[in-house]
Each structure stands twice: as structure tokens, then as C-alpha cells.
Enzyme design. Structure first.
Site, PDB file in Angstrom:
ATOM      1  N   CYS A 136      20.554  18.313 -13.952  1.00 21.09           N
ATOM      2  CA  CYS A 136      21.724  18.758 -14.509  1.00 21.09           C
ATOM      3  C   CYS A 136      23.234  18.719 -15.082  1.00 21.09           C
ATOM      4  O   CYS A 136      23.583  17.008 -14.372  1.00 21.09           O
ATOM      5  CB  CYS A 136      21.983  19.429 -12.460  1.00 21.09           C
ATOM      6  SG  CYS A 136      20.434  20.674 -13.105  1.00 21.09           S
ATOM      7  N   CYS A 152      18.106  11.816  -8.805  1.00 23.14           N
ATOM      8  CA  CYS A 152      16.616  12.719  -9.313  1.00 23.14           C
ATOM      9  C   CYS A 152      17.020  12.554 -10.544  1.00 23.14           C
ATOM     10  O   CYS A 152      17.448  12.738 -11.386  1.00 23.14           O
ATOM     11  CB  CYS A 152      17.888  13.537  -9.189  1.00 23.14           C
ATOM     12  SG  CYS A 152      17.174  15.626  -9.377  1.00 23.14           S
ATOM     13  N   GLU A 200      23.271   9.629   0.058  1.00 18.94           N
ATOM     14  CA  GLU A 200      24.217  10.276   1.364  1.00 18.94           C
ATOM     15  C   GLU A 200      23.551  11.505   2.268  1.00 18.94           C
ATOM     16  O   GLU A 200      22.253  12.223   1.665  1.00 18.94           O
ATOM     17  CB  GLU A 200      24.948  10.403  -0.141  1.00 18.94           C
ATOM     18  CG  GLU A 200      26.583  10.301   0.307  1.00 18.94           C
ATOM     19  CD  GLU A 200      27.196  10.507  -1.203  1.00 18.94           C
ATOM     20  OE1 GLU A 200      26.628  10.545  -2.443  1.00 18.94           O
ATOM     21  OE2 GLU A 200      28.194  12.177  -0.078  1.00 18.94           O
ATOM     22  N   CYS A 227      29.256  15.612  -3.431  1.00 23.01           N
ATOM     23  CA  CYS A 227      27.853  15.546  -3.845  1.00 23.01           C
ATOM     24  C   CYS A 227      28.016  14.196  -4.288  1.00 23.01           C
ATOM     25  O   CYS A 227      27.908  14.104  -5.678  1.00 23.01           O
ATOM     26  CB  CYS A 227      28.033  17.015  -4.549  1.00 23.01           C
ATOM     27  SG  CYS A 227      28.187  18.624  -3.367  1.00 23.01           S
TER      28      CYS A 227
HETATM   29  N1  SAH Z   1      18.219  19.989  -6.717  1.00 20.84           N
HETATM   30  C1  SAH Z   1      18.348  20.747  -5.255  1.00 20.84           C
HETATM   31  C2  SAH Z   1      19.689  20.564  -4.516  1.00 20.84           C
HETATM   32  C3  SAH Z   1      20.520  19.973  -5.221  1.00 20.84           C
HETATM   33  S1  SAH Z   1      21.960  20.281  -4.297  1.00 20.84           S
HETATM   34  C4  SAH Z   1      19.166  22.219  -6.190  1.00 20.84           C
HETATM   35  O1  SAH Z   1      18.930  21.849  -7.563  1.00 20.84           O
HETATM   36  O2  SAH Z   1      18.589  23.522  -5.581  1.00 20.84           O
HETATM   37  C5  SAH Z   1      22.731  21.485  -3.858  1.00 20.84           C
HETATM   38  C6  SAH Z   1      23.462  22.404  -4.846  1.00 20.84           C
HETATM   39  O3  SAH Z   1      24.832  21.635  -5.379  1.00 20.84           O
HETATM   40  C7  SAH Z   1      22.418  22.889  -5.824  1.00 20.84           C
HETATM   41  O4  SAH Z   1      23.366  24.242  -5.991  1.00 20.84           O
HETATM   42  C8  SAH Z   1      22.941  22.219  -6.884  1.00 20.84           C
HETATM   43  O5  SAH Z   1      23.406  22.780  -8.781  1.00 20.84           O
HETATM   44  C9  SAH Z   1      25.000  21.665  -6.590  1.00 20.84           C
HETATM   45  N2  SAH Z   1      25.092  21.264  -7.225  1.00 20.84           N
HETATM   46  C10 SAH Z   1      25.552  19.249  -7.528  1.00 20.84           C
HETATM   47  N3  SAH Z   1      26.330  19.198  -8.339  1.00 20.84           N
HETATM   48  C11 SAH Z   1      27.309  19.986  -7.917  1.00 20.84           C
HETATM   49  C12 SAH Z   1      28.810  20.143  -8.481  1.00 20.84           C
HETATM   50  N4  SAH Z   1      29.260  19.602  -8.775  1.00 20.84           N
HETATM   51  N5  SAH Z   1      29.233  20.981  -8.062  1.00 20.84           N
HETATM   52  C13 SAH Z   1      29.153  21.891  -7.375  1.00 20.84           C
HETATM   53  N6  SAH Z   1      27.817  21.962  -7.080  1.00 20.84           N
HETATM   54  C14 SAH Z   1      27.196  20.797  -7.359  1.00 20.84           C
END
Ligand code: SAH
Length: 344
Positions: A117, A113, A93, A334
């Protein structure tokens, strides 16, 4: 033999590649310009190269790209979400965000990924594979073409952990910054990481002017470990020390991302604890109203809670902003478009 991925090559590497075929140096610059300035997708379009060279290039090299499978355009604010297919069929995406100061693309660095998380949709099925620099560039170039307007910024905040694909991401940063190509200023680029400490030190040695964003999402290890498995490998004290070292070395302000999850990390006490831990660091906190993911249990904090949290941080002298939500009418935030598509 696998075809050479010339769109992931630096100008020096292209020179080497062409020299091996008896081509003069200046050809590399022409080829680089076709790939990264004019951004063509076929050798046939490279009209200042001889037929013979175009023929041999098409036999030995490929122009790595992505193929658009779906596109959603917001009627509210012009945000666009794209689903792209990679050569092997993996789906990623990308998002176009339109700001007053320019157009920014949110780029994916991996299909899926492996960071795990708990609030994130991209990691639900693990990682399929890392993207090449060419595939990251192609997201920007394809969207630029589709939009018919210049893309001036990039955030590496799509699916994947950029520092888990370090070499290709570095290549991408150098290529998109190259003055003979897209010529994007490093200050218009943000790399977001969940906090892979060794790679953050490596990145600081690259002396880049990009902005580093660190996904913190918690004021302490107890909470962070609940929602981010990576916190078990790198305790917060170590992570924050790494951030301070990064700032000292690069002189660049760090952004901390903090997704607000109701009842998990959004209390007044959390805000105070966070403020205390960030005291004195050249940083900025970006509060993100969490995007609910259907497979996940977490819900987003109320608007009032987010505002109150921001207020406490600001009272303690921590610069704080709340991320604006774009494209809410084409929601599926996301990584969820990709999942929806794959489950069809
Ligand atoms: N792997 C990297 C980039 C990921 S995406 C990282 O962890 O930073 C970018 C941001 O979106 C990150 O801060 C991630 O934690 C956040 N993110 C992921 N899922 C989310 C969600 N459901 N709601 C809000 N932020 C989210």
C-alpha cells in the site's frame, strides 16, 4: 532439532505433546494455564510441575515471546507504543490504546508487509517474516504485564497482513479466546485486511464472532489501484461481493476503513460514489485521518473535509464514524517507530 513452540499449541496439541512423553492428560491443562492464564515466561515458574518435567520441557520446548526494546508513553491519554524484538532480531511495533470501555492492543502479525500500500510505512521494505501465534499472544501478554491492567480487546492492525499469515492468525484467535487462558471475547477482536478474497471466504467458514475490517480507502478501482496494489488482483466489485457474502454468512457487520488522503480520495464525488456502492450492506465506515509517512507523498485531508465526507455518507444512510487520534504527543504513527529504530 528445533524446540517445540508450545505457546502456539492448542490444548489438544499440548495433550498430544505431553502424552508422547508419558505424561497424563491433566498436565496439559496445567501447562496451558501457566502459558496463557498466568502467562509466565520460564519453565522454572511452573511450580506444580515436577522438576524432572520442567527440565525435560526446557530441553524440548520453548516459550515463544517478544522482548521489549523501547516503550513510549503518552502523557495526554495513556497510549503506549512498544517496540519488540523477535527471536531472530526482527523488530515489530504494538500499541496500547486506553478506552473508557477497556484496554485494547494493536497487534502486529508480520514483521513488515508485502502488500505494498502506497501510503503505509510498514510495507516500505517488504516483509521480513510472519509471526507465530505465540509471538502475537506475547505482544498482548507482555503489555498486560507492563500495564498491570487487564487487556480486553485486540485489533489486528499492526504491521502485516493478517490473512497473509492465515494459519498462525487463526491459532492466535482461538488461543486468546480460550476460556482457560486470556478468555478474550471474540466480539472484542477486530481483524483488518486489505481484502484477500479467497482468505476472506475461508475466514467466513470459521464461524467466528470477531469483527472483520476491510481497508477500502477508495470508492472505485481507478483510485484504489493507485494506492493499493492488491486492487489489481481483486477488483472492487469482487471484493464488495465477497464482503456481502461474508455478512450474509456470519451475520456480522463489516467495517470499512477509509484513510482520507488530500486530493486523492476525499472529494464529495468520492463520498457519493462510496455511499452508492455500499448501499444496502450491513456495514459501517470508519474514516481515518491519514497519518503522513515521511517517505510517502500523501498528505491528510483537513478536518473540515473529513467532516463533510462523513456527513455525505451519513446523509445517504451509511453509518460512519471518524477515528479519534490517540497518543499524538508520542506520534510516529503506523509503523514509523520501527523504521526509525531500524535506521539508527
Ligand atoms: N494489512 C491490514 C492491516 C494493516 S494496518 C490491512 O490492510 O487492513 C490497519 C489499517 O491502517 C489499514 O486500514 C491500513 O490501510 C491503515 N493504514 C496504513 N497506513 C496508514 C497511514 N499512513 N495512515 C492511515 N491509515 C493507514
Amino acid at each position: 532439532m528445533a524446540k517445540a513452540d508450545i505457546k502456539s499449541m492448542t490444548l489438544a496439541e499440548l495433550q498430544q505433546f505431553l502424552a508422547e512423553q508419558g505424561e497424563p492428560k491433566f498436565r496439559a491443562k496445567q501447562l496451558f494455564s501457566w502459558l496463557h492464564e498466568k502467562q509466565v515466561d520460564t519453565f522454572a515458574e511452573m511450580t506444580n510441575l515436577s522438576q524432572k518435567l520442567r527440565q525435560s520441557l526446557s530441553e524440548q520446548a520453548k516459550i515463544g515471546g517478544v522482548e521489549m526494546v523501547e516503550r513510549f508513553v503518552s502523557k495526554e491519554d495513556g497510549t503506549r507504543k512498544y517496540l519488540f524484538a523477535l527471536e531472530n532480531g526482527s523488530i515489530i511495533e504494538s500499541v496500547l490504546m486506553r478506552y473508557e470501555y477497556g484496554n485494547t492492543v494493536c497487534v502486529s502479525t508480520q514483521a513488515g508487509c508485502r502488500m505494498g500500500c502506497r501510503f503505509c510505512a510498514s510495507t516500505l521494505d517488504g516483509v521480513e517474516r510472519s509471526l507465530t501465534a505465540a509471538e502475537m499472544l506475547a505482544q498482548v501478554y507482555t503489555i498486560q504485564k507492563d500495564l498491570g491492567a487487564h487487556i480486553s480487546g485486540v485489533v489486528l492492525m499492526g504491521s502485516g497482513e493478517p490473512l497473509d499469515n492465515y494459519d498462525q492468525v487463526l491459532r492466535f484467535l482461538h488461543l486468546i479466546n480460550d476460556e482457560n487462558g486470556q478468555n478474550m471475547g471474540q466480539r472484542h477482536i477486530t481483524l483488518s485486511t486489505c481484502g484477500l478474497v479467497e482468505k476472506m471466504y475461508a475466514l467466513s467458514e470459521e464461524n467466528l464472532q470477531i469483527t472483520l475490517a476491510v481497508s477500502l480507502h477508495a470508492p472505485n478501482d481507478a483510485i484504489r489501484k493507485q494506492i493499493m496494489p492488491v486492487a489489481k488482483a481483486y477488483p472492487m466489485e469482487q471484493l464488495l461481493r465477497t464482503c456481502a457474502d461474508y455478512v450474509a454468512h456470519t451475520k456480522r457487520r463489516i467495517t470499512f476503513e477509509y484513510a482520507m488522503m488530500q486530493g486523492i480520495n476525499d472529494s464529495d464525488a468520492c463520498a457519493r460514489e462510496l455511499a452508492e456502492r455500499l448501499q444496502g450492506m450491513l456495514c459501517h465506515v470508519n474514516l481515518i485521518p491519514m497519518n503522513p509517512v515521511k517517505e510517502r507523498e500523501y498528505t491528510k485531508s483537513s478536518k473540515e473535509r473529513v467532516a463533510r465526507f462523513a456527513h455525505i455518507l451519513q446523509q445517504h444512510g451509511i453509518e460512519t464514524t471518524v477515528r479519534r487520534r490517540l497518543g499524538s504527543d508520542i506520534d510516529a504513527a503506523c509503523g514509523q517507530l520501527r523504521r526509525r529504530y531500524m535506521q539508527k
